[in-house]
Enzyme design. Structure first.
Site, PDB file in Angstrom:
ATOM      1  N   GLY A  19     -53.830  24.003 -41.605  1.00 19.87           N
ATOM      2  CA  GLY A  19     -53.787  25.437 -41.341  1.00 19.87           C
ATOM      3  C   GLY A  19     -53.242  26.226 -42.507  1.00 19.87           C
ATOM      4  N   ASP A  44     -61.847  15.161 -42.449  1.00 19.44           N
ATOM      5  CA  ASP A  44     -60.803  15.992 -41.862  1.00 19.44           C
ATOM      6  C   ASP A  44     -61.032  16.059 -40.340  1.00 19.44           C
ATOM      7  OD1 ASP A  44     -58.734  17.950 -41.988  1.00 19.44           O
ATOM      8  OD2 ASP A  44     -60.242  19.553 -41.972  1.00 19.44           O
TER       9      ASP A  44
HETATM   10  O1  G3H Z   1     -58.047  20.780 -41.448  1.00 18.57           O
HETATM   11  C1  G3H Z   1     -58.274  21.866 -42.009  1.00 18.57           C
HETATM   12  C2  G3H Z   1     -57.227  22.835 -42.179  1.00 18.57           C
HETATM   13  O2  G3H Z   1     -56.169  22.578 -41.360  1.00 18.57           O
HETATM   14  C3  G3H Z   1     -57.671  24.219 -42.382  1.00 18.57           C
HETATM   15  O3  G3H Z   1     -56.878  25.198 -41.792  1.00 18.57           O
HETATM   16  O4  G3H Z   1     -58.625  26.923 -41.585  1.00 18.57           O
HETATM   17  O5  G3H Z   1     -56.235  27.482 -41.255  1.00 18.57           O
HETATM   18  O6  G3H Z   1     -57.089  26.949 -43.519  1.00 18.57           O
HETATM   19  P1  G3H Z   1     -57.229  26.737 -42.052  1.00 18.57           P
HETATM   20 ZN    ZN Z   2     -56.626  20.949 -39.827  1.00 18.75          ZN
END
Ligand code: G3H
Ligand code: ZN
Length: 267
Positions: free
Chosen positions: A196, A63
């Site tokens: 996100g 990621d």
């Molecule tokens: O790449 C990881 C995600 O976009 C996590 O987003 O921390 O807002 O759940 P978050």
């Molecule tokens: Zn992310």
């Protein structure tokens, strides 16, 4: 599909147990920092062990890889899928490195590649104070150009989503009209990804799935559940020193968040 981040064995265990309970394949992701902390090869081995034990489909994903080198490290360690995040770069530079990532990934057993266009503010933590600018959002016309020039399999879009949870507890509403436009423009050529995933109202999650989002990334809500459960346990049992006893309620707390997210995504 839910894509859940992990950086240690407890969080991976929580995600794997949630997935097996709901009989759902999931994506398990390490960010660049999480992968470096845990070890890319270690992440691969741990995921293999859970797959074997549970007979479950777990897709191991990098990621937000921010360089070609880190993407190559993950691919060489056996990751199934990688995300190159060149969203901070000028368009042409983002295209150039994403192309190199795709080329490398295709040489290595068809590893899937996620690209990113548009700028996502915030970090995976609660209490984010962010102001989204119009220029941050993914432009549907540029998205087609980006997909055609890079050959990516999936595209992360910016439609008002942020990393982390906004101050006050819930993120601003998403620009669903823009997502519709992007979906119409790119239909059939890539999978659309929403980053996100923490702090987004459930109704918005249901809408984005209807509008073509097929992967939703979640990290912050798992992190918050983890540290809150850990703090609570240590405050209540300050003399407990056996790590697997300390971690038991922590795993349960993270698992419960993952279960709720998977149920929401599958509705
Ligand atoms: O790449 C990881 C995600 O976009 C996590 O987003 O921390 O807002 O759940 P978050
Ligand atoms: Zn992310």
């Amino acid at each position: 599909m839910g894509a859940f981040n992990f950086c240690n064995t407890e969080i991976l265990r929580a995600i794997a147990e949630a997935a097996v309970e709901l009989k759902t394949p999931v994506i398990v992701s390490t960010s660049q920092g999480e992968g470096v902390f845990l070890g890319f090869k270690q992440a691969r081995s741990l995921v293999n062990a859970w797959q074997e034990q549970l007979g479950l489909d777990l897709i191991l994903h990098l990621d937000h890889g921010k360089s070609l080198d880190i993407v190559k490290t993950a691919i060489d360690a056996g990751y199934d899928s990688v995300h190159f995040d060149g969203s901070i770069l000028p368009f042409e530079e983002n295209v150039k490195i994403t192309q190199q990532v795709v080329e490398y990934a295709k040489q290595k057993n068809s590893v899937m590649v996620e690209g990113e266009l548009g700028y996502l503010r915030g970090a995976s933590a609660p209490g984010q104070k962010v102001t989204i600018e119009k220029n941050d959002l993914t432009d549907p016309v540029m998205a087609i150009k980006f997909i055609q020039e890079t050959g990516i399999d999936s595209l992360a879009v910016a439609i008002g989503n942020i990393h982390g949870i906004a101050q006050g507890g819930q993120d601003p509403h998403l620009d669903l009209a823009r997502l519709s436009e992007i979906q119409r423009a790119v239909v059939g050529s890539v999978f659309l990804v929403l980053h996100g995933g923490s702090g987004i109202p459930d109704e918005d999650i249901k809408q984005v799935i209807k509008l073509g989002i097929v992967k939703i990334n979640v990290n912050t809500e798992l992190r918050v559940a983890y540290v809150n459960a850990l703090r609570k346990f240590l405050q209540g049992s300050p003399h407990e020193t056996t790590p697997y006893k300390v971690m038991e309620p922590v795993v349960e707390a993270v698992k419960s968040v993952v279960i709720n997210k998977i149920k929401l995504f599958n509705q």
